[in-house]
Design an enzyme around this catalytic site. Structure first.
Site, short mmCIF file in Angstrom:
data_model
loop_
_atom_site.label_atom_id
_atom_site.label_comp_id
_atom_site.label_asym_id
_atom_site.label_seq_id
_atom_site.Cartn_x
_atom_site.Cartn_y
_atom_site.Cartn_z
N PRO A 30 -12.71 -11.16 -28.49
CA PRO A 30 -12.34 -11.02 -27.08
C PRO A 30 -13.39 -10.22 -26.30
CG PRO A 30 -10.47 -10.55 -28.51
CD PRO A 30 -11.68 -10.66 -29.40
N GLU A 31 -13.84 -10.77 -25.19
CA GLU A 31 -14.84 -10.11 -24.35
C GLU A 31 -14.15 -9.57 -23.10
OE1 GLU A 31 -17.73 -9.49 -25.34
OE2 GLU A 31 -18.15 -10.93 -26.94
#
Length: 269
Positions: free
Chosen positions: A2-3
């Protein structure tokens, strides 16, 4: 992994269920995450959640007593569920609220983290972070000045959290393509005009990704369990061997800084 957009989407998803609610109980079923879950995390019991913020890829659940700092790691996600729903394997942490809901942290690979920060202090993990990319602090003049003495390639430069937070691998590739800058161009050689375009592309790409709910490639799901849809808008990332949407030259893939990078040799110089 997840960014920034995925973490921001998670923040937006859980906030309506958590804000101003009281934490009734905390269950830590697996304390051995990236770092051991500190005992101080139990100080949240009985506390009212005053705000849910994001800093870089960290989520901050703030109370009068202190702040829980959450990092989703490689495969973590947060869900808001009814408290009667039994935890499954890899459901490591629960925050049970007095409204009958539970915030459940799921992390198969256990590279994420739950940390604690006392009110009025700053945790070490946040002490060297650069500006947020979607704020006015991140602008062309700032990035141009940062680039002047940097002999590193541009892709690594914009992925450096000390320079700017949250420009992860996917979004770096997409932003550089939009700015027509080769990922291996040396940062100090970029002109102010190029950097102005790059800053604008970074902001646009991240904002679009947030609007679309993030990019689901393998592990990420939103707080409601729905996938993100930005993957459908990717122009170069993961498109190796396919024609460039601008010039039809085949998209190339190359490891840069040990990360898979995608670019068009024809468009990006």
């Amino acid at each position: 992994m997840p960014e920034l957009p995925e973490v921001e989407v998670s923040r937006m998803g859980i906030t309506p269920h958590l804000l101003n609610q009281t934490i009734k109980k905390i269950d830590v079923r697996q304390p051995k995450l990236r770092w051991p879950v500190p005992e101080e995390i139990f100080l949240l019991q009985g506390q009212v959640i005053r705000s849910i913020r994001r800093r870089a890829k960290y989520l901050l659940i703030e109370t009068d007593q202190g702040t829980a700092i959450i990092h989703l790691g490689m495969s973590g996600n947060l869900r808001v569920l009814d408290q009667w729903i039994e935890p499954n394997k890899h459901d490591h942490v629960d925050l049970t609220l007095t409204n009958g809901k539970v915030l459940r942290y799921h992390d198969p690979r256990r590279f994420g983290a739950w940390l604690w920060c006392e009110t009025g202090t700053e945790h070490d993990v946040m002490s060297h972070l650069g500006p947020e990319p979607l704020t006015d602090d991140f602008n062309a003049q700032y990035l141009f000045e940062k680039a002047q003495k940097r002999k590193v390639v541009t892709k690594q430069f914009i992925m450096d959290n000390k320079v700017v937070v949250g420009v992860g691998n996917i979004y770096a590739s997409e932003s550089l393509f939009g700015a027509r800058i080769h990922p291996k161009a040396i940062a100090s050689t970029l002109t102010l005009e190029q950097i102005t375009i790059l800053v604008d592309e970074i902001k646009k790409v991240l904002a679009r990704a947030i609007t679309q709910g993030g990019t689901t490639l393998k592990d990420f799901n939103q707080a409601d369990g729905k996938p993100g849809y930005f993957a459908q808008e990717l122009l170069v990332y993961g498109k190796a061997g396919k024609p460039c949407p601008v010039c039809n030259e085949l998209i190339r893939e190359e490891k840069i800084g040990q990360r898979n990078s995608f670019y068009c040799e024809g468009c990006q110089t």
